[in-house]
Design a protein around this motif. Structure first.
Motif, PDB file in Angstrom:
ATOM      1  N   THR A   1       5.693  13.494 103.460  1.00  0.00           N
ATOM      2  CA  THR A   1       5.859  13.784 101.796  1.00  0.00           C
ATOM      3  C   THR A   1       7.126  14.625 101.652  1.00  0.00           C
ATOM      4  N   ARG A   2       7.992  15.068 102.696  1.00  0.00           N
ATOM      5  CA  ARG A   2       9.260  15.393 102.285  1.00  0.00           C
ATOM      6  C   ARG A   2      10.131  14.659 103.419  1.00  0.00           C
ATOM      7  N   PRO A   3      10.319  13.608 103.241  1.00  0.00           N
ATOM      8  CA  PRO A   3      10.857  12.717 104.089  1.00  0.00           C
ATOM      9  C   PRO A   3      12.489  12.888 104.242  1.00  0.00           C
ATOM     10  N   LEU A   4      13.007  12.762 105.367  1.00  0.00           N
ATOM     11  CA  LEU A   4      14.510  12.899 105.898  1.00  0.00           C
ATOM     12  C   LEU A   4      15.133  11.596 105.885  1.00  0.00           C
TER      13      LEU A   4
ATOM     14  N   PRO B   1      14.418  16.769  98.894  1.00  0.00           N
ATOM     15  CA  PRO B   1      13.102  16.685  97.952  1.00  0.00           C
ATOM     16  C   PRO B   1      11.813  15.929  98.487  1.00  0.00           C
ATOM     17  N   SER B   2      10.827  16.312  97.754  1.00  0.00           N
ATOM     18  CA  SER B   2       9.667  15.582  98.291  1.00  0.00           C
ATOM     19  C   SER B   2       9.498  14.268  97.804  1.00  0.00           C
ATOM     20  N   TRP B   3       8.821  13.447  98.354  1.00  0.00           N
ATOM     21  CA  TRP B   3       8.623  11.934  97.843  1.00  0.00           C
ATOM     22  C   TRP B   3       8.485  11.851  96.546  1.00  0.00           C
TER      23      TRP B   3
ATOM     24  N   TYR C   1       4.109   2.199  95.438  1.00  0.00           N
ATOM     25  CA  TYR C   1       4.257   3.775  95.823  1.00  0.00           C
ATOM     26  C   TYR C   1       5.351   4.350  94.709  1.00  0.00           C
ATOM     27  N   ASP C   2       5.045   4.087  93.625  1.00  0.00           N
ATOM     28  CA  ASP C   2       6.064   4.864  92.455  1.00  0.00           C
ATOM     29  C   ASP C   2       5.391   6.325  92.173  1.00  0.00           C
ATOM     30  N   GLY C   3       4.365   6.751  92.958  1.00  0.00           N
ATOM     31  CA  GLY C   3       3.821   7.996  92.436  1.00  0.00           C
ATOM     32  C   GLY C   3       4.166   9.374  93.384  1.00  0.00           C
ATOM     33  N   ALA C   4       3.413  10.217  93.626  1.00  0.00           N
ATOM     34  CA  ALA C   4       3.431  11.165  94.653  1.00  0.00           C
ATOM     35  C   ALA C   4       3.067  10.715  96.000  1.00  0.00           C
TER      36      ALA C   4
END
Length: 387
Positions: free
Chosen positions: A295-298, A326-328, A360-363
């Motif tokens: 959810t907060r990918p590097l 940033p979060s996803w 996966y265009d949302g959260a």
């Protein structure tokens, strides 16, 4: 000046434990059981986990208690979990994952169905899946933010009977809902011996599983050499074989030790962890810890920065990465495309980049992205769970 007290997790599967876990990680795992009044309670053990003096004169099996009786002594109802604003925000709106293990009662319990009650067992798990699914729908938790699984030989039949549209999988090797740990391990060993990782993947694909739950023994330590067949690992040729055989299938590994946590995430696997101490930032493997790879990918340049951190500067680097990552949900289309390109290349995902971006265009991050999941919230705790 008095030294700071060491961090202690809240009792497993309680609201405090699950709140902490879902805030710290990419999601949480927890266990559900059907109560005597046909409600869902969050409870792991087949016996109510209270001191003996608090159980005196009361039934032992968790399924013999009503939901009100369990919540009155401190356990948590599934619907109460869904109604908690902290849980709801993370689970329904921030794209975090809920891994829901469906527990079967002991065969001797009134609702256990006996040792050979196959039809009853199938129906019981199907009922739990249907009940949980209805509550998840009512509370608008996205389908891709959950997965059901169970130590249940007939999970495909239960999933079909439940009518669920949510992801599910069986837990293999199968561990029966009776006997002590030694007995259960003896029962599971022949299946583990005869099921190398490649066969495990094929079994789940054949069953229709949405993901691959997998024991850490397949990757870590001498146990990885036990299954008859080609072995996999988290480095070298074994890692290449793992990536090839998996072919992008989401793989959830338990229980993850801090020593192998970094390698496991970098192999593209999801880690279920019992270690939720917020002060644990430096892993025994010599790596800075990153607890939200989903959810907060590097991106790869940030992973390089993380992997070059030293014990002396790891807190500063962690603070910098937290500030700049940033979060996803917050990622713009350019960063999302970059991340997916890197994941697809590193872990041999078969789906096209454009298809993943559309889906996966949302959260919620992509289904196959590695995650960190808090086991029973903030980790397994001692018995009895509540005093």
């Amino acid at each position: 000046m008095e030294a700071d007290k060491p961090w202690q997790p809240a009792p497993e599967n309680t609201l405090l434990s699950l709140q902490h876990g879902i805030n710290m990680f990419d999601g949480v795992e927890f266990d559900i059981r059907i109560t005597a009044d046909r409600q869902l309670a969050i409870h792991h053990d087949r016996n109510v986990s209270l001191p003996k003096d608090r159980l005196e004169g009361r039934p032992s099996w968790a399924e013999q208690w009503t939901l009100d009786e369990l919540t009155e002594v401190g356990f948590l109802g599934f619907e109460d979990l869904l109604e908690d604003p902290i849980i709801r925000n993370h689970w329904a709106e921030q794209g975090k994952m809920g891994c829901i293990e469906i527990k079967r009662p002991h065969p001797k319990a009134p609702t256990g169905g006996g040792y050979f009650g196959r039809r009853h067992h199938i129906q019981h798990v199907a009922d739990a899946m249907k009940m949980a699914g209805d509550l998840l729908d009512a509370h608008e938790v996205p389908r891709e933010n959950t997965v059901f699984y169970s130590f249940h030989r007939h999970m495909p039949q239960s999933a079909k009977k439940s009518g669920t549209k949510r992801p599910w999988a069986a837990l293999i090797p199968y561990i029966p809902p009776y006997g002590n740990k030694t007995f259960q391990r003896i029962k599971a060993f022949p299946t583990y011996l005869a099921t190398p990782f490649g066969k495990l993947v094929n079994t789940h694909l054949r069953q229709g599983s949405s993901m691959l739950p997998c024991a850490i023994e397949y990757f870590d330590g001498p146990t990885r050499s036990i299954p008859l067949g080609r072995h996999v690992s988290l480095n070298g040729k074994g890692l290449k074989r793992l990536t090839q055989v998996r072919n992008g299938m989401p793989t959830y590994v338990w229980p993850t030790r801090p020593l192998v946590e970094h390698d496991l995430i970098r192999a593209g696997l999801t880690a279920l962890t019992d270690k939720a101490d917020p002060g644990l930032l430096w892993l025994p493997s010599g790596h800075l810890r990153w607890t939200q790879p989903g959810t907060r990918p590097l991106d790869e340049s940030q992973w390089s920065t993380l992997e070059q951190a030293t014990y002396e500067n790891h807190r500063e680097i962690h603070a910098e990465l937290m500030e700049t990552t940033p979060s996803w949900e917050q990622c713009d289309s350019t960063r999302r495309r970059l991340l997916i390109e890197e994941w697809k290349r590193r872990w041999s995902w078969s789906e096209s980049i454009d298809d993943i971006l559309v889906q996966y265009d949302g959260a919620t991050p992509p289904w196959s992205a590695p995650r960190m999941i808090g086991h029973r919230g903030s980790g397994k705790t001692s018995r009895p769970v509540l005093n």
